[in-house]
Design an enzyme around this catalytic site. Structure first.
Site: not given
Length: 311
Positions: A121, A207-208, A148, A90, A198
């Site tokens: 990631y 991972e985006k 989110n 995170e 985010n």
């Protein structure tokens, strides 16, 4: 792993480097019997059984599972020389209560490239031979998968402006439905994917980018740390950064320009002749990386302040 100690496990612990998972990350349990290639070079015995605490060479604490209170961590004395490893994927924005970890942690383990144990990631690997990458057939323009939805976040505010100039299909909660197993096949039909993080922090590239965009064969349009941070990990001509444009309108104009020119669009795939993305990482791979690094861990010392480092 069972909480019941058996003689076979005890015997294995004597011959292998014992790594204790203090908690399963987010209570997600997974096989820990064998590290997949190429992460099987060092042998560890992974266990979530607290009865192995005194035998463990290292204890890994997944931050979000112990961050409520110091009481969620061991209360018994620490065996001499045992490493306490702090682990998170995170961002700092979603990692509360770091301060009570001060002077407890010996090694850091995260997506940050300056971690003691680097667990990103995703990453790029060399192709074994020159590869003529086939761009997936495209029938749509821009996609974004988001779970989110925070109207006050930078990424949503940027989207709200960008959508005025270009069509964007949004998948996820309260938007278009998307079956998780079909994510890559759906995104592959889009020329561009919004890899919007985010929160904005050093090396926080998730991972985006790796799984959603690169593994799908879509050109990532990134919103995250500065361009030079991305270029530490991926070629400069493999992505489009929102910061390269003075406004969302000019970014949209550029994407529409690429949409009209196959030659210009295909320039974003030239790097794939030599490199390939790895983005389907898993919990066990992260722990197996830890096993490898722990074999040659630096001399025992503590991290004075996670709060000052993890920003």
């Amino acid at each position: 792993m069972s909480n019941c100690t058996d003689s076979a496990a005890l015997s294995k612990s004597e011959s292998n480097f014992v790594v204790l998972l203090w908690t399963w990350p987010f209570n997600y349990q997974f096989p820990v019997d064998e590290c997949p290639k190429p992460f099987d070079t060092a042998k560890c015995m992974f266990t979530a059984n607290h009865s192995f605490y005194n035998k463990a060479k290292a204890v890994v604490f997944h931050h979000r599972d112990v961050c409520q209170s110091r009481k969620q961590m061991p209360q018994m004395p620490r065996p001499e020389g045992q490493y306490w490893v702090w682990f998170t994927l995170e961002s700092p924005s979603h990692s509360p209560n770091l301060q009570f970890m001060d002077k407890l942690i010996n090694l850091t383990m995260s997506y940050r490239s300056d971690s003691d144990i680097f667990t990103p990631y995703g990453w790029l690997e060399q192709n074994e031979a020159a590869d003529n990458y086939t761009i997936p057939e495209k029938s749509q323009l821009v996609a974004w998968v988001v779970s989110n939805w925070n109207p006050q976040s930078k990424r949503v505010r940027f989207y709200e402006e960008l959508k005025n100039y270009i069509t964007i299909h949004i998948y996820g909660n309260q938007h278009l439905p998307l079956i998780r197993e079909q994510t890559n096949s759906v995104i592959s039909k889009y020329k561009f994917y919004l890899s919007f993080e985010n929160s904005i922090h050093t090396d926080y590239i998730t991972e985006k980018l790796w799984r959603n965009a690169l593994l799908s064969g879509s050109v990532p349009v990134v919103l995250g740390p500065p361009r030079e941070n991305y270029e530490k990990f991926i070629p400069s001509d493999s992505f489009i950064h929102v910061d390269d444009f003075p406004s969302a309108k000019e970014l949209a104009s550029y994407l529409l320009e690429l949409d009209k020119s196959d030659q210009k669009y295909q320039e974003y795939f030239k790097w794939r002749s030599k490199l390939k993305p790895v983005g389907n990482t898993s919990w066990i791979i992260h722990y197996c990386k830890a096993c490898i690094e722990l074999q040659s861990a630096p001399p025992y010392r503590t991290t004075p302040s996670l709060t000052k480092w993890f920003t």
